[in-house]
Design a protein around this motif. Structure first.
Motif, PDB file in Angstrom:
ATOM      1  N   THR A   1       0.263   7.684   5.699  1.00 43.49           N
ATOM      2  CA  THR A   1       0.561   6.295   6.067  1.00 43.49           C
ATOM      3  C   THR A   1      -0.584   5.599   6.815  1.00 43.49           C
ATOM      4  O   THR A   1      -0.459   4.436   7.183  1.00 43.49           O
ATOM      5  N   GLN A   2      -1.687   6.300   7.004  1.00 50.06           N
ATOM      6  CA  GLN A   2      -2.774   5.724   7.806  1.00 50.06           C
ATOM      7  C   GLN A   2      -3.324   4.429   7.206  1.00 50.06           C
ATOM      8  O   GLN A   2      -3.614   3.481   7.933  1.00 50.06           O
ATOM      9  N   LEU A   3      -3.483   4.383   5.884  1.00 51.38           N
ATOM     10  CA  LEU A   3      -4.061   3.198   5.258  1.00 51.38           C
ATOM     11  C   LEU A   3      -3.162   1.984   5.460  1.00 51.38           C
ATOM     12  O   LEU A   3      -3.634   0.904   5.816  1.00 51.38           O
ATOM     13  N   SER A   4      -1.871   2.146   5.262  1.00 49.54           N
ATOM     14  CA  SER A   4      -0.971   1.001   5.445  1.00 49.54           C
ATOM     15  C   SER A   4      -0.925   0.579   6.913  1.00 49.54           C
ATOM     16  O   SER A   4      -0.849  -0.612   7.216  1.00 49.54           O
ATOM     17  N   ALA A   5      -1.015   1.537   7.828  1.00 45.87           N
ATOM     18  CA  ALA A   5      -1.042   1.200   9.257  1.00 45.87           C
ATOM     19  C   ALA A   5      -2.312   0.432   9.610  1.00 45.87           C
ATOM     20  O   ALA A   5      -2.268  -0.560  10.350  1.00 45.87           O
ATOM     21  N   LEU A   6      -3.439   0.862   9.048  1.00 45.55           N
ATOM     22  CA  LEU A   6      -4.702   0.159   9.295  1.00 45.55           C
ATOM     23  C   LEU A   6      -4.669  -1.254   8.716  1.00 45.55           C
ATOM     24  O   LEU A   6      -5.177  -2.196   9.327  1.00 45.55           O
ATOM     25  N   ALA A   7      -4.089  -1.398   7.531  1.00 46.75           N
ATOM     26  CA  ALA A   7      -3.978  -2.726   6.910  1.00 46.75           C
ATOM     27  C   ALA A   7      -3.115  -3.639   7.774  1.00 46.75           C
ATOM     28  O   ALA A   7      -3.443  -4.820   7.977  1.00 46.75           O
ATOM     29  N   SER A   8      -2.046  -3.120   8.291  1.00 48.02           N
ATOM     30  CA  SER A   8      -1.169  -3.905   9.152  1.00 48.02           C
ATOM     31  C   SER A   8      -1.883  -4.288  10.448  1.00 48.02           C
ATOM     32  O   SER A   8      -1.793  -5.435  10.903  1.00 48.02           O
TER      33      SER A   8
ATOM     34  N   ILE B   1       0.839  -1.199   0.000  1.00 49.17           N
ATOM     35  CA  ILE B   1       0.000   0.000   0.000  1.00 49.17           C
ATOM     36  C   ILE B   1       0.871   1.246   0.000  1.00 49.17           C
ATOM     37  O   ILE B   1       0.595   2.214  -0.701  1.00 49.17           O
ATOM     38  N   GLY B   2       1.940   1.177   0.782  1.00 49.36           N
ATOM     39  CA  GLY B   2       2.849   2.321   0.841  1.00 49.36           C
ATOM     40  C   GLY B   2       2.213   3.507   1.543  1.00 49.36           C
ATOM     41  O   GLY B   2       1.468   3.361   2.508  1.00 49.36           O
ATOM     42  N   ALA B   3       2.494   4.698   1.033  1.00 47.00           N
ATOM     43  CA  ALA B   3       1.990   5.934   1.630  1.00 47.00           C
ATOM     44  C   ALA B   3       1.400   6.805   0.531  1.00 47.00           C
ATOM     45  O   ALA B   3       2.008   7.793   0.109  1.00 47.00           O
ATOM     46  N   PRO B   4       0.187   6.446   0.070  1.00 46.48           N
ATOM     47  CA  PRO B   4      -0.410   7.264  -0.987  1.00 46.48           C
ATOM     48  C   PRO B   4      -0.676   8.690  -0.489  1.00 46.48           C
ATOM     49  O   PRO B   4      -1.119   8.879   0.646  1.00 46.48           O
ATOM     50  N   TYR B   5      -0.368   9.644  -1.327  1.00 51.15           N
ATOM     51  CA  TYR B   5      -0.540  11.065  -0.982  1.00 51.15           C
ATOM     52  C   TYR B   5       0.207  11.423   0.294  1.00 51.15           C
ATOM     53  O   TYR B   5      -0.248  12.251   1.097  1.00 51.15           O
ATOM     54  N   GLU B   6       1.338  10.728   0.502  1.00 58.33           N
ATOM     55  CA  GLU B   6       2.198  10.985   1.671  1.00 58.33           C
ATOM     56  C   GLU B   6       1.501  10.695   2.998  1.00 58.33           C
ATOM     57  O   GLU B   6       1.880  11.250   4.030  1.00 58.33           O
TER      58      GLU B   6
END
Length: 93
Positions: free
Chosen positions: A48-55, A41-46
């Motif tokens: 990181t919340q989405l990748s943290a939630l996925a984790s 997922i990385g950090a779209p639009y700088e």
């Protein structure tokens, strides 16, 4: 009061058992297929919340997946017992 006949659809029960076996295999293989979702997922639009939630989701799902595998395994075992028991009764009748 007369005894009523029990009708068992062996094909249906066997199909359900096979489906449960496939579901268990998919659940067991899931960690290998998901890999590093957060990294993908990385950090779209700088952000990181989405990748943290996925984790976080992946970490919380692990024990639930294990419980689901165990529960489905128990149901599969019970289905085998029903199929075998009624098959034995039918053969003896």
């Amino acid at each position: 009061m007369g005894a009523e006949k029990v009708r068992i659809d062996y094909d249906l029960l066997t199909c359900v058992k096979e489906s449960i076996t496939q579901i268990i295999a998919e659940l067991e293989d899931a960690p290998e297929r998901t890999g590093d979702v957060a990294g993908a997922i990385g950090a779209p639009y700088e952000r990181t919340q989405l990748s943290a939630l996925a984790s976080d989701f992946r970490g919380a799902w692990e024990p639930k997946r294990d419980d689901l595998i165990a529960t489905l395994g128990g149901i599969g075992t019970r289905l085998d017992t029903v199929i075998d028991s009624y098959s034995d009764l039918d053969e003896g009748a």
